[in-house]
Design an enzyme around this catalytic site. Sequence first.
Site, short mmCIF file in Angstrom:
data_model
loop_
_atom_site.label_atom_id
_atom_site.label_comp_id
_atom_site.label_asym_id
_atom_site.label_seq_id
_atom_site.Cartn_x
_atom_site.Cartn_y
_atom_site.Cartn_z
N LYS A 180 32.57 35.43 39.30
CA LYS A 180 33.81 35.31 40.07
C LYS A 180 34.18 33.86 40.36
CE LYS A 180 34.24 39.87 42.01
NZ LYS A 180 34.16 40.78 43.15
N ARG A 239 26.52 44.56 41.10
CA ARG A 239 27.49 44.80 40.02
C ARG A 239 27.59 43.52 39.20
NH1 ARG A 239 32.82 44.01 39.06
NH2 ARG A 239 33.96 45.66 37.97
C1 7PM Z 1 39.98 40.23 37.50
C2 7PM Z 1 39.79 40.02 38.85
C3 7PM Z 1 39.15 41.04 36.78
C4 7PM Z 1 38.76 40.63 39.50
C5 7PM Z 1 38.11 41.63 37.41
C6 7PM Z 1 37.92 41.43 38.77
C7 7PM Z 1 34.51 44.46 42.24
C8 7PM Z 1 34.78 45.75 41.82
C9 7PM Z 1 35.86 44.34 40.60
C10 7PM Z 1 33.64 44.26 43.36
C11 7PM Z 1 33.44 46.65 43.43
C12 7PM Z 1 35.52 41.54 38.87
C13 7PM Z 1 36.80 42.03 39.49
N1 7PM Z 1 35.18 43.59 41.47
N2 7PM Z 1 34.26 46.84 42.40
N3 7PM Z 1 35.62 45.67 40.79
N4 7PM Z 1 33.14 45.40 43.92
N5 7PM Z 1 32.91 47.70 44.06
O1 7PM Z 1 35.25 40.34 39.11
O2 7PM Z 1 33.36 43.17 43.84
O3 7PM Z 1 34.81 42.23 38.17
S1 7PM Z 1 36.94 43.78 39.43
#
Ligand code: 7PM
Length: 270
Positions: A218, A252
């Site tokens: 991230k 995750r």
């Molecule tokens: C763009 C921005 C693509 C953010 C993907 C993301 C989480 C999640 C995501 C989290 C849970 C990523 C995010 N992040 N589900 N889904 N917790 N429970 O960085 O932090 O994967 S999507």
Amino acid sequence: MSKLAKLLQRPEPLVMGILNTTPDSFSDGGQFVDKASAEARVKSMIEAGAEIIDIGGESTRPGATEVSVQQELDRVLPMIECAKQNDAIVSVDTSKAEVMQEALKLEVDLINDVRSFTAPGALKVVSSSDVHICIMHMQGEPRTMQQNPQYDNVVTEVQEALIKRIAECEEKGISKNRIIIDPGFGFGKTLEHNCQLMKQLESFRIIDCPLLVGVSRKTMIGQILDKDIAERGLGSVVAATYAALNGAKILRVHDVEETVQAMRIINAFQ
Ligand code: 7PM
């Protein structure tokens, strides 16, 4: 008891491998859109020690294009089948009630919704099953959430919001033992907010639900290290390890093999 419920009783944290099926996904850059490579990716994550596979068909990135129900189903359902065939515990990352409904027919174990089941019908769909759910904190909505996140006390506000959402779920008949909580790193939070949440992660124990942490690759990792996505692997593993040592139950991650190794090392010392 469900397979996931049993695993959650173990003291060691679980590694959840991320399978993104969206061409605009920010860190996999469209690598895993075709079925054959997505299947290979599922298999390699399981081989590397992932115990849960999180399958998502919609990007939550600010400004990402919206995906129709049919499009999301086309992306996600074949991957659920594949992960199921490989004996994985399957999580579906979706906000749409229709997608949840179809995923439940394939007997997924967990529905992971960054919008905490606020879409029309979503809470109803999950309440009429016995699936586990992950509720995540987000301030605002994905498109605009990073414009000006503000809190007086990010830790207590996130906790209060999660406690309130748990109560709302319970009112709809979802028992607390089906609920996994997530502070939502990067979802309407500045670097400072994310760091405060991580620093006080232990305090989420009082909510008494398994804690999921997603920091993998991230922006917060990039900000701390001044690194692009491709170079955030090591920082992500260290952050996940810190989270595990401070109460996170599910990690995750994109970098499954490295995170599993980190967990083996810290488990050996426990
Ligand atoms: C763009 C921005 C693509 C953010 C993907 C993301 C989480 C999640 C995501 C989290 C849970 C990523 C995010 N992040 N589900 N889904 N917790 N429970 O960085 O932090 O994967 S999507």
